[in-house]
Design a protein around this motif. Structure first.
Motif, mmCIF file in Angstrom:
data_model
loop_
_atom_site.group_PDB
_atom_site.id
_atom_site.type_symbol
_atom_site.label_atom_id
_atom_site.label_comp_id
_atom_site.label_asym_id
_atom_site.label_seq_id
_atom_site.Cartn_x
_atom_site.Cartn_y
_atom_site.Cartn_z
ATOM 1 N N LYS A 83 0.877 -1.154 -0.124
ATOM 2 C CA LYS A 83 0.124 0.172 -0.094
ATOM 3 C C LYS A 83 0.862 1.446 0.051
ATOM 4 O O LYS A 83 1.926 1.147 0.669
ATOM 5 C CB LYS A 83 -0.776 0.063 1.394
ATOM 6 N N TRP A 84 0.224 2.394 -0.607
ATOM 7 C CA TRP A 84 1.253 3.488 -0.766
ATOM 8 C C TRP A 84 2.520 3.545 -1.434
ATOM 9 O O TRP A 84 3.355 4.065 -1.125
ATOM 10 C CB TRP A 84 1.318 4.269 0.719
ATOM 11 N N TYR A 104 9.528 2.806 6.559
ATOM 12 C CA TYR A 104 8.590 2.324 5.171
ATOM 13 C C TYR A 104 9.418 2.673 3.972
ATOM 14 O O TYR A 104 9.607 4.042 3.780
ATOM 15 C CB TYR A 104 7.508 3.031 5.232
ATOM 16 N N MET A 105 10.140 1.928 3.078
ATOM 17 C CA MET A 105 10.710 2.075 2.034
ATOM 18 C C MET A 105 9.520 2.272 0.754
ATOM 19 O O MET A 105 8.706 1.373 0.674
ATOM 20 C CB MET A 105 11.779 0.941 1.497
ATOM 21 N N ALA A 106 9.604 3.552 0.166
ATOM 22 C CA ALA A 106 8.387 3.804 -0.769
ATOM 23 C C ALA A 106 9.003 3.848 -2.180
ATOM 24 O O ALA A 106 10.063 4.551 -2.490
ATOM 25 C CB ALA A 106 7.838 4.896 -0.383
ATOM 26 N N SER A 107 8.409 3.181 -3.111
ATOM 27 C CA SER A 107 9.088 3.143 -4.794
ATOM 28 C C SER A 107 8.389 4.435 -5.214
ATOM 29 O O SER A 107 9.036 4.825 -6.294
ATOM 30 C CB SER A 107 8.523 2.140 -5.508
ATOM 31 N N GLU A 111 2.872 8.890 -4.202
ATOM 32 C CA GLU A 111 1.799 7.853 -3.778
ATOM 33 C C GLU A 111 1.829 7.803 -2.402
ATOM 34 O O GLU A 111 0.711 7.738 -1.751
ATOM 35 C CB GLU A 111 1.951 6.762 -4.449
ATOM 36 N N PHE A 112 3.059 7.594 -1.522
ATOM 37 C CA PHE A 112 3.024 7.414 -0.142
ATOM 38 C C PHE A 112 2.492 8.886 0.578
ATOM 39 O O PHE A 112 1.590 8.394 1.494
ATOM 40 C CB PHE A 112 4.467 7.378 0.234
ATOM 41 N N GLN A 118 -4.909 10.804 2.544
ATOM 42 C CA GLN A 118 -6.227 10.223 2.365
ATOM 43 C C GLN A 118 -6.327 9.528 3.880
ATOM 44 O O GLN A 118 -7.651 9.690 4.343
ATOM 45 C CB GLN A 118 -6.347 9.097 1.642
ATOM 46 N N ARG A 119 -5.498 9.095 4.445
ATOM 47 C CA ARG A 119 -5.841 8.484 5.900
ATOM 48 C C ARG A 119 -6.087 9.468 7.053
ATOM 49 O O ARG A 119 -7.200 9.454 7.638
ATOM 50 C CB ARG A 119 -4.513 8.065 6.494
#
Length: 392
Positions: A83-84, A104-107, A111-112, A118-119
């Protein structure tokens, strides 16, 4: 129909973001640094191990674990792998402050950030209007960390990571870095908020009446204007349009004297008696005035001709209520004001919706102060302040 609104604090600060980035930039800061990814040297580690190594320059972070069932992970985690754009998640022990740091590693950092926004919006819509005001989400170019302890967050604020905040009532206090996030409605800063005052110090104080200081700020760092931004409406119709239907349900709205006189044990207005004596020009009540059930969901709308008179009368009423136990009755409505308008409500969810519209509550409790990150302004009467912070 026109609704005239004074520039709100968050909008004002947002409008200065680009200018501040140029004028207040540290020597050598590049103007081509992509927005929304942290400081000019924001890290972009190639692995979770490298991300841990970066964080260890500022905080204790031992025994990295990546198992989904790791007992150190919070029961209500921020997000999960898949997610995210999160590709990997880990947690380490913050031995020094007796807590944990979640990674949290994010690509895709945009988007993250959109997922986090949104949360926050979902939590606010669900009644948690203050959710995210004291964010602990630190972001870099391709990863994020969430420390559980405030002292650790303060330590990380000295790094090139930035705190991501998406609650629309938040404004970065003066004296802190502010940068553009990758998603609209969010901001990056090095400010760490907290409800107990243990976060970043707030260099802003309640503002003085500009007239008393010849139009100049009474203290360094205070704006010369009398408010950081409050909403305005010039009629009941405009006020209704401002608050209905997303904040106050005015499907049933009445200005009739018999309807205005309606109240119940659970829904009591701030204004009592003749409205002219309170400085009110127009007044209406929204909710269910009668029927199979007793009156409920009542909220009162006021267009004010004399705001100082209204606040003075409300102060007297508050002090009378505080005499018994030093706290306002749970069923008593609070007065939230704009420039020339007010809403009286005892509904927590509605109040937080009004704070997002930049209304502020009149608070006359002796010794009251708001933690850093919340708005705190002078009211028009001595001994009271206007704020969006509520003591629990």
């Amino acid at each position: 129909m026109r609704i005239k609104r004074t520039l709100a604090a968050t909008v004002l600060l947002a409008s200065l973001t680009t200018l501040a980035a140029c004028e207040d930039a540290e020597p050598g800061r590049s103007a081509t640094v992509p927005p929304g990814v942290g400081g000019p040297s924001a890290p972009a580690p190639a692995s979770l191990a490298e991300a841990q190594k970066y964080v260890q320059q500022y905080a204790s972070c031992e025994k990295m674990g990546t198992e989904p069932g790791d007992s150190r992970l919070p029961l209500t985690d921020l997000t999960t792998v898949g997610k995210w754009s999160v590709t990997e998640r880990g947690v380490c022990t913050d031995r020094t402050e007796h807590g944990e740091i979640i990674f949290y590693m994010a690509s895709d950092m945009k988007e993250f950030q959109a997922g986090y926004k949104q949360r926050v919006m979902d939590k606010i819509a669900g009644g948690s209007g203050s959710y995210g005001l004291n964010s602990r989400v630190f972001v870099g170019k391709n990863f994020a960390v969430t420390p559980t302890e405030t002292k650790t967050a303060l330590a990380l604020a000295a790094s090139e990571l930035r705190v991501l905040t998406c609650n629309p009532t938040f404004g970065v206090p003066k004296g802190y870095k502010k940068e553009q996030a990758l998603v609209e409605g969010c901001v990056l800063s090095d400010f760490v908020g907290s409800t107990d005052g243990s976060g970043s110090p707030n260099f802003e104080t309640p503002q003085e009446d500009p007239a008393a200081a010849g139009g100049a700020s009474a203290k360094p760092g205070q704006p010369a204007q009398g408010s950081l931004g409050l909403p305005r409406a010039d009629s009941l119709g405009e006020l209704k349009k401002l608050v209905h239907p997303h904040t106050v349900d005015c499907t049933n709205m009445s200005t009739a004297p018999d309807a205005l006189a309606v109240e119940s044990i659970d829904y009591k207005p701030v204004v009592a008696g003749e409205q002219l004596a309170w400085g009110i020009k127009e007044r209406a009540v929204c909710g269910e005035m009668a029927g199979e059930r007793r009156a409920h969901n009542l909220n009162w709308l006021d267009v004010v001709r004399d705001m100082k008179m209204l606040q003075t009368k409300a102060k007297t009423a508050q002090q009378a209520d505080l005499k018994d136990d030093g706290r306002l009755k749970a069923t008593a409505s609070m007065l939230l004001v704009g420039e020339n308008i007010a809403v009286e409500t005892n509904n927590d969810s509605i109040r937080h919706g009004l704070y997002q519209l930049q209304f502020l509550a009149l608070n006359c409790e002796p010794g009251f102060s708001a933690p850093a990150g919340y708005r705190l302004e002078k009211s028009q009467v001595e001994g009271c302040v206007l704020t969006n912070y509520e003591r629990r």
